[in-house]
Design a protein around this motif. Structure first.
Motif, short mmCIF file in Angstrom:
data_model
loop_
_atom_site.label_atom_id
_atom_site.label_comp_id
_atom_site.label_asym_id
_atom_site.label_seq_id
_atom_site.Cartn_x
_atom_site.Cartn_y
_atom_site.Cartn_z
N GLY A 298 17.70 5.67 9.00
CA GLY A 298 18.36 4.41 8.69
C GLY A 298 19.85 4.55 8.88
O GLY A 298 20.34 5.55 9.38
N THR A 299 20.56 3.53 8.47
CA THR A 299 22.02 3.52 8.61
C THR A 299 22.64 3.30 7.24
O THR A 299 22.25 2.37 6.52
N TYR A 300 23.57 4.15 6.90
CA TYR A 300 24.20 4.05 5.59
C TYR A 300 24.85 2.68 5.40
O TYR A 300 25.52 2.16 6.27
N GLY A 301 24.65 2.12 4.23
CA GLY A 301 25.16 0.79 3.92
C GLY A 301 24.07 -0.27 3.99
O GLY A 301 24.17 -1.31 3.34
N TYR A 302 23.03 0.00 4.78
CA TYR A 302 21.91 -0.93 4.89
C TYR A 302 20.69 -0.43 4.12
O TYR A 302 19.75 -1.18 3.90
N ASP A 346 32.25 -2.36 -1.68
CA ASP A 346 31.56 -2.64 -0.43
C ASP A 346 31.30 -4.14 -0.32
O ASP A 346 31.68 -4.93 -1.19
N LEU A 347 30.65 -4.55 0.76
CA LEU A 347 30.42 -5.98 0.99
C LEU A 347 29.56 -6.59 -0.10
O LEU A 347 29.82 -7.71 -0.57
N PHE A 421 26.71 1.14 -4.41
CA PHE A 421 26.72 2.47 -3.81
C PHE A 421 28.05 3.17 -4.04
O PHE A 421 28.11 4.32 -4.41
N LEU A 422 29.14 2.43 -3.80
CA LEU A 422 30.46 3.04 -3.86
C LEU A 422 30.79 3.49 -5.27
O LEU A 422 31.31 4.58 -5.49
#
Length: 459
Positions: A298-302, A346-347, A421-422
């Motif tokens: 996967g991709t970090y953040g998603y 984060d978003l 996450f952050l």
């Protein structure tokens, strides 16, 4: 004298000769009576002709022009019909075989038989010729699963060729069987798989070519963002939701994408979204039915928190990724944008704060400030926040999301606080994991699949 007397009995008198002649004459006349009509033909009215003996009649001759026609018809017609059926059958079989060969070798248009491996397999020489021997000029992108090239088949059909990396966990037969299954997954919002090539260690996938690159190419470019007005973005959101719902609930396989992000959403000529890489996790040897995995792709953040931290995945993992993507489409900013700035959030965190403060519209991309539907934007932000809730049980199903997008009569529950996450990383609550950087490389040419998969391995 004596001799004369002895010969005398042998001599017949004239009267005897005459009588014998008379007898012979009558006998001849009697015989001729059977062969010829001896009655006078000029006295028909007065004297009727004698009837010939039935036994003496010759056999009747068949009528002319009637005896041979039925026989000829009975012979010729079945032969002609059989020949006609034979010719029609040969034409049908030949045409069907030609279509099948064309479908397998020249990128099918939608009606090919994909029930067998042979109908999907391309020759390696065909792939080499189509991509100009995998020329860099034909290269469209590169990601964790391999490189993508544009190809043109001999019939002029444009295709996308993905040359997989050689670390696939599948053997040849398993790979072939997987391809047959994935090729049967057809939906207007999925990139279609035309076939594959397997030769030696080469594993190659052949997809439809999608002309307008990927969503991130437009969404995160300040010069191109204007091409995505709100109406178009809303249709893209709805299309992605329908595609994921098909993978989760309506397809032959229950597929969890596990790497849903903007670069894996391709746009066709009419800007309709098409999800790519939906079968990569299966091809690379990860069981989709298991609840845990030691190999995280996967991709970090998603990635959802339960997947990134504990390797637990489900359909709700895709819902989290969809929520992040939905917020990116609304804001026009990458989730990683906030990590590259001084902002300590984060978003997802940013969107939640705006929602909590009653100012959700501040999340909207400034390029759409002049034309958008206020109710639609707020509803989409609401759905996005429902999808990124920390507890997977609180997230809706994709079927519910599709219903929420299409019906305003559905009441949406209030979202709970999402996973941060952050903040978790700052407080030291997240386990240490090694994150490979995003391997995507884009070129300026139209792309079909610029997928990037970041493999995460817990220490």
């Amino acid at each position: 004298m004596g001799n004369a007397q002895q010969r005398e009995p042998r001599l017949q008198s004239s009267s005897q000769v005459n009588s014998q002649v008379t007898v012979l004459t009558s006998r001849v006349a009697e015989l001729e009576g059977h062969m010829y009509e001896v009655y006078p033909f000029y006295q028909q009215n007065s004297t009727s002709a004698p009837q010939p003996s039935p036994g003496a009649l010759p056999p009747p001759l068949p009528p002319k022009g009637k005896s041979k026609i039925p026989t000829i018809v009975a012979i010729v017609v079945p032969i002609a019909v059989s020949m006609l059926l034979f010719v029609v059958g040969c034409c049908f079989i030949t045409r069907r075989a030609r279509k099948k060969r064309s479908a397998a070798a020249e990128a099918p248009s939608g009606e090919n038989d994909i029930s067998t491996i042979e109908s999907l397999q391309f020759d390696f020489s065909t792939i080499v010729a189509a991509t100009n021997n995998f020329s860099d000029d034909n290269k469209l992108g590169e990601g964790g699963f391999g490189q993508v090239y544009k190809g043109i088949l001999s019939n002029g059909q444009e295709v996308a060729v993905k040359r997989l990396s050689k670390n696939s966990g599948q053997g040849a037969e398993e790979f072939k069987n997987e391809m047959v299954l994935v090729a049967k997954l057809q939906h207007r919002n999925l990139v279609r798989l035309y076939g594959f090539c397997l030769e030696g260690e080469e594993k190659i996938l052949v997809y439809e070519y999608v002309s307008n690159k990927s969503l991130d190419y437009f969404l995160f470019d300040p010069e191109k963002q204007g091409q995505l007005d709100w109406a178009r973005r809303y249709k893209i959101i709805a299309g992605i939701a329908r595609g994921i719902m098909y993978l989760h609930e309506d397809s032959r396989l229950r597929i969890i994408h596990r790497d849903l992000k903007a670069s894996n959403i391709l746009l066709d000529g009419e800007m309709h979204p098409k999800i790519s890489d939906f079968g990569m996790a299966r091809i690379f040897g990860v069981d989709q039915t298991q609840a845990n995995t030691s190999r995280i792709v996967g991709t970090y953040g998603y990635m959802s928190p339960e997947y990134a931290m504990h390797g637990q995945f489900s359909v709700k993992s895709d819902l989290y990724s969809f929520g992040v993507l939905l917020l990116e489409i609304i804001s026009g900013k990458k989730n990683s944008y906030f990590f590259q700035t001084d902002a300590a959030e984060d978003l997802v965190s940013h969107a939640w704060k705006l929602w909590r403060d009653g100012t959700p519209l501040e999340l909207l991309d400034p390029s759409m400030r002049d034309s958008y539907s206020r109710s639609e934007v707020i509803r989409c932000i609401h759905i996005g926040l429902l999808c990124v809730q920390e507890d997977p049980a609180d997230r809706p199903t994709m079927q519910s999301v599709v219903l929420m997008l299409n019906s305003y009569s559905v009441t949406l529950p209030l979202p709970e606080q999402p996973a941060f996450f952050l903040r978790s990383r700052t407080e030291g609550n997240m386990p240490k994991i090694t994150l490979e950087s995003d391997l995507s490389v884009s070129k300026s040419t139209p792309s079909v699949d610029e997928a990037s998969i970041t493999a995460v391995y817990p220490r």
